[in-house]
Design an enzyme around this catalytic site. Structure first.
Site, mmCIF file in Angstrom:
data_model
loop_
_atom_site.group_PDB
_atom_site.id
_atom_site.type_symbol
_atom_site.label_atom_id
_atom_site.label_comp_id
_atom_site.label_asym_id
_atom_site.label_seq_id
_atom_site.Cartn_x
_atom_site.Cartn_y
_atom_site.Cartn_z
ATOM 1 N N THR A 1 0.811 -1.230 0.000
ATOM 2 C CA THR A 1 0.000 0.000 0.000
ATOM 3 C C THR A 1 0.838 1.270 0.000
ATOM 4 O O THR A 1 0.295 2.365 -0.176
ATOM 5 C CB THR A 1 -0.861 0.059 1.273
ATOM 6 O OG1 THR A 1 0.025 0.098 2.404
ATOM 7 C CG2 THR A 1 -1.794 -1.137 1.376
ATOM 8 N N HIS B 1 6.202 20.850 -3.974
ATOM 9 C CA HIS B 1 5.672 21.528 -2.789
ATOM 10 C C HIS B 1 6.268 21.015 -1.473
ATOM 11 O O HIS B 1 6.387 21.776 -0.522
ATOM 12 C CB HIS B 1 4.145 21.361 -2.716
ATOM 13 C CG HIS B 1 3.422 22.135 -3.769
ATOM 14 N ND1 HIS B 1 2.050 22.291 -3.774
ATOM 15 C CD2 HIS B 1 3.869 22.808 -4.871
ATOM 16 C CE1 HIS B 1 1.688 23.025 -4.812
ATOM 17 N NE2 HIS B 1 2.763 23.338 -5.512
HETATM 18 C C1 RB5 Z 1 2.455 -6.907 3.171
HETATM 19 O O1 RB5 Z 1 1.478 -7.889 3.071
HETATM 20 C C2 RB5 Z 1 1.819 -5.536 3.320
HETATM 21 O O2 RB5 Z 1 1.249 -5.403 4.569
HETATM 22 C C3 RB5 Z 1 2.865 -4.471 3.067
HETATM 23 O O3 RB5 Z 1 3.392 -4.632 1.798
HETATM 24 C C4 RB5 Z 1 2.405 -3.035 3.123
HETATM 25 O O4 RB5 Z 1 1.256 -2.832 2.367
HETATM 26 C C5 RB5 Z 1 2.314 -2.442 4.470
HETATM 27 O O5 RB5 Z 1 2.039 -1.249 4.636
#
Ligand code: RB5
Length: 142
Positions: free
Chosen positions: A67, A98
């Site tokens: 993410t 910025h």
């Molecule tokens: C791994 O499964 C996932 O938790 C990691 O890649 C990330 O998204 C964490 O913030």
């Protein structure tokens, strides 16, 4: 130009793609891993990249996880790091223009390889605007 890069198991394919293209363009890369699908802990790789950026050994850092949140949270614990979570090229440009980010975090599970590359290029092509933004950056530390 010299860049430090690191990822967890969710990001190694995008990392490899970025390394291949950036190297072709003459960018020197310090690759901190990870290098395969085995489950690892993103802070181990995030801290390694951020320590190099803070030490001035590279021009900027690229962090990749599923993410991008875990990597961004890790990076922004470093006093000398401003890490922006970048999921479009426009956001990547603004993160430099910025916020003068010295690390970008990319969410590999929500990007194609080409999207990840275009985001990285947008950040690299952008220039910090200074001016009113510096006053705001000076207020970030607590
Ligand atoms: C791994 O499964 C996932 O938790 C990691 O890649 C990330 O998204 C964490 O913030």
């Amino acid at each position: 130009m010299k860049v430090a890069i690191g990822c967890d198991h969710a990001g190694y394919e995008l990392k490899d793609h970025l390394i291949a293209v950036l190297k072709e363009g003459g960018v020197e890369i310090n690759d901190h891993g990870t290098n395969g699908p085995d489950s690892v802990d993103y802070p181990d790789f995030g801290h390694a990249v951020c320590s190099e950026v803070e030490a001035g050994e590279v021009d900027f850092g690229i962090l990749i996880c599923g993410t991008a949140n875990g990597m961004a949270m890790t990076a922004n614990k470093h006093a000398g790091i401003r890490c922006g979570l970048c999921w479009t090229p426009e956001i990547a440009s603004l993160t430099k223009q910025h916020n003068n980010a010295n690390v970008i975090a990319l969410p590999a599970r929500f990007l194609s390889l080409d999207e990840g590359l275009n985001i990285t290029k947008a950040y690299m092509e952008a220039t910090y605007e200074g001016g009113r933004h510096q006053k705001r950056i000076d207020k970030i530390a607590c």
